[in-house]
Scaffold this active site. Structure first.
Site, mmCIF file in Angstrom:
data_model
loop_
_atom_site.group_PDB
_atom_site.id
_atom_site.type_symbol
_atom_site.label_atom_id
_atom_site.label_comp_id
_atom_site.label_asym_id
_atom_site.label_seq_id
_atom_site.Cartn_x
_atom_site.Cartn_y
_atom_site.Cartn_z
ATOM 1 N N HIS A 16 -73.016 53.229 109.088
ATOM 2 C CA HIS A 16 -73.410 54.362 108.942
ATOM 3 C C HIS A 16 -72.673 55.439 108.027
ATOM 4 C CE1 HIS A 16 -70.973 56.975 112.335
ATOM 5 N NE2 HIS A 16 -70.238 56.037 111.710
ATOM 6 N N CYS A 35 -65.351 58.542 108.425
ATOM 7 C CA CYS A 35 -66.661 58.628 108.937
ATOM 8 C C CYS A 35 -67.844 59.030 107.568
ATOM 9 C CB CYS A 35 -67.125 59.095 110.236
ATOM 10 S SG CYS A 35 -66.944 57.944 111.525
ATOM 11 N N HIS A 41 -69.823 53.054 106.253
ATOM 12 C CA HIS A 41 -68.737 52.162 106.760
ATOM 13 C C HIS A 41 -69.293 51.334 108.069
ATOM 14 C CE1 HIS A 41 -68.315 55.858 108.847
ATOM 15 N NE2 HIS A 41 -68.040 55.058 109.748
ATOM 16 N N HIS A 43 -69.099 49.802 111.973
ATOM 17 C CA HIS A 43 -68.270 49.889 113.406
ATOM 18 C C HIS A 43 -68.794 48.487 114.232
ATOM 19 C CE1 HIS A 43 -66.479 53.630 113.086
ATOM 20 N NE2 HIS A 43 -67.554 53.996 112.885
ATOM 21 N N ASP A 81 -78.542 46.268 115.330
ATOM 22 C CA ASP A 81 -77.343 45.118 115.145
ATOM 23 C C ASP A 81 -77.771 44.675 113.670
ATOM 24 O OD1 ASP A 81 -75.375 43.420 115.689
ATOM 25 O OD2 ASP A 81 -76.754 41.706 115.868
ATOM 26 N N HIS A 82 -76.713 44.930 112.965
ATOM 27 C CA HIS A 82 -76.414 44.622 111.317
ATOM 28 C C HIS A 82 -77.394 45.269 110.444
ATOM 29 C CE1 HIS A 82 -74.201 41.161 112.775
ATOM 30 N NE2 HIS A 82 -73.925 40.994 111.631
ATOM 31 N N GLU A 128 -67.258 53.593 119.846
ATOM 32 C CA GLU A 128 -67.446 53.285 118.443
ATOM 33 C C GLU A 128 -66.217 52.666 117.933
ATOM 34 O OE1 GLU A 128 -69.020 56.103 115.226
ATOM 35 O OE2 GLU A 128 -67.005 56.713 115.671
HETATM 36 NI NI NI Z 1 -68.343 55.974 111.824
#
Ligand code: NI
Length: 139
Positions: A16, A35, A41, A43, A81-82, A128
């Protein structure tokens, strides 16, 4: 009758970016930190879903955790997911991909199917990083 809380943990990995388009790069960096990285990037998120109910007199279980897990996978994990949360996830459309907003959106995805299981959704917790998590209790 006693109400017992029971929690299922699931995990997902997603990317995100947090940034307001109407702010400068400097202000986005100051407010959103790493972020706000322009190309995004990732998580490794951890999700905890807590439900409450009365233990069944025969099994002593509050609910069938395999059914709860399946609901979480189908309604939440499979969508996240992914994926790029800002682009790929219908239930996050129009929302900043903060941990707080993930909690709110995941709650909306789960509250009805969990009720149909015969238990009450109590908490959605999204971690996160190991130092940051958010919780929503439906208030
Ligand atoms: Ni982030």
């Amino acid at each position: 009758m006693p109400q017992v809380h029971i929690t299922r943990r699931e995990r997902f990995s997603a990317s995100h970016r947090l940034a307001r388009p109407d702010w400068s790069a400097e202000k986005n960096l100051a407010v959103f930190g790493k972020c706000s990285n322009p190309s995004g990037h990732g998580h490794n998120y951890v999700l905890w879903v807590t439900v409450a109910g009365e233990p069944d007199p025969e099994t002593s279980f509050v609910t069938d955790l395999s059914l709860l897990s399946r609901i979480i996978k189908e309604r939440v994990i499979d969508h996240l997911d992914h994926k790029n949360i800002d682009v790929d996830v219908p239930f996050m459309k129009g929302r900043y991909s903060s941990t707080e907003n993930l909690c709110l959106a995941i709650w909306e995805q789960l509250v009805e199917p969990v009720r149909e299981l015969g238990v009450r959704l109590v908490t959605v917790k999204v971690e996160e990083t190991e130092n940051n998590y958010a919780e929503y209790h439906g208030e």
